[in-house]
Design a protein around this motif. Structure first.
Motif, short mmCIF file in Angstrom:
data_model
loop_
_atom_site.label_atom_id
_atom_site.label_comp_id
_atom_site.label_asym_id
_atom_site.label_seq_id
_atom_site.Cartn_x
_atom_site.Cartn_y
_atom_site.Cartn_z
N SER A 41 5.99 5.01 14.11
CA SER A 41 6.28 4.12 15.23
C SER A 41 7.03 4.87 16.34
O SER A 41 6.74 4.70 17.53
CB SER A 41 7.11 2.92 14.76
OG SER A 41 6.39 2.14 13.83
N ARG A 85 8.55 4.62 2.16
CA ARG A 85 7.50 4.04 3.01
C ARG A 85 8.07 3.54 4.33
O ARG A 85 7.45 3.69 5.38
CB ARG A 85 6.83 2.88 2.27
CG ARG A 85 5.65 2.28 3.02
CD ARG A 85 5.07 1.11 2.29
NE ARG A 85 4.53 1.49 0.99
CZ ARG A 85 3.99 0.64 0.13
NH1 ARG A 85 3.93 -0.65 0.44
NH2 ARG A 85 3.51 1.06 -1.02
N LEU A 145 1.38 -0.49 10.08
CA LEU A 145 2.81 -0.27 10.24
C LEU A 145 3.64 -1.55 10.20
O LEU A 145 4.87 -1.48 10.10
CB LEU A 145 3.08 0.47 11.56
CG LEU A 145 2.45 1.87 11.68
CD1 LEU A 145 2.81 2.51 12.99
CD2 LEU A 145 2.90 2.75 10.53
N ARG A 177 6.84 4.89 8.07
CA ARG A 177 6.35 3.98 9.11
C ARG A 177 7.24 4.03 10.35
O ARG A 177 6.76 3.96 11.47
CB ARG A 177 6.28 2.56 8.55
CG ARG A 177 5.19 2.38 7.50
CD ARG A 177 5.18 0.99 6.93
NE ARG A 177 4.09 0.82 5.99
CZ ARG A 177 3.85 -0.30 5.32
NH1 ARG A 177 4.66 -1.34 5.48
NH2 ARG A 177 2.83 -0.37 4.48
#
Length: 202
Positions: free
Chosen positions: A106, A98, A200, A102
């Protein structure tokens, strides 16, 4: 970090951790590769010797007939026999950390901002589900290959864009790295930006 809303001129303060992230090319490549491999259908299937229909009885005795020895009529050498190396459905899904996922999102959003490809609007909509209206609006903005992201699926935009090449409308919940890097321009609403930031950072 401050983003300017294209339609109102107001500013929106967003987190540097999400929208001013350094670009990690290897991470983005890895996540996109994994995402594409997971979307492979791979539904083809062939029958092996043990799966085709037919008797398991030996057609004739081993010796004395003058013919080649045969153990089964389901042999790959025979007509209607099984396939030697039969293809079977495969699963290419791979687990993605995860934090890595993320970080890749980003990196992509930050790079889109640096390249001036991310356009933030207070709201982006059309009155009727007409392709002509959407094309007119995009032409005013001088945009062609465009992904429109909203905090909900706008039915008018969805119906107007579904027959256009390289124009797509998506709910913010279903964004993925492949779409983000595939389109030349990204239109996103303020509420969608806030949802992405919450996603996020949590």
């Amino acid at each position: 970090m401050e983003l300017i809303l294209q339609d109102s001129g107001d500013s929106l303060i967003v987190s540097d951790d999400v929208f001013n992230h350094s670009f990690n090319e290897s991470l983005v490549h890895q996540i996109i590769t994994l995402y594409l491999s997971g979307s492979r259908q791979w539904s083809r299937a062939q029958k092996s010797k043990s799966e085709v229909s037919g008797s398991g009885k030996k057609p004739w005795r081993q010796k004395g007939t003058g013919r080649a020895r045969v153990g089964s009529i389901r042999s790959p050498l025979w007509r209607s026999g099984g396939v030697t190396f039969a293809a079977k459905p495969k699963v290419y899904n791979k687990k993605v950390n995860r934090r890595m996922y993320r970080g890749a999102l980003s990196s992509i959003f930050s790079q889109l901002i640096r390249q001036n490809r991310l356009l933030v609007f207070e709201d982006f909509s059309i009155l009727y589900p007409k392709t002509k209206l959407l094309l007119k609006k995009l032409k005013i903005l001088n945009l062609q290959e465009t992904l429109i992201i909203k905090n909900y699926l706008d039915n008018n935009l969805f119906l107007a864009s579904r027959n256009l090449y390289k124009v797509c409308t998506q709910d913010v919940k279903y964004i993925n790295p492949v779409y983000l890097v595939s389109f030349k321009n990204i239109i996103i609403t303020r509420l969608a930006i806030i949802k992405i930031e919450d996603l996020l950072l949590t």
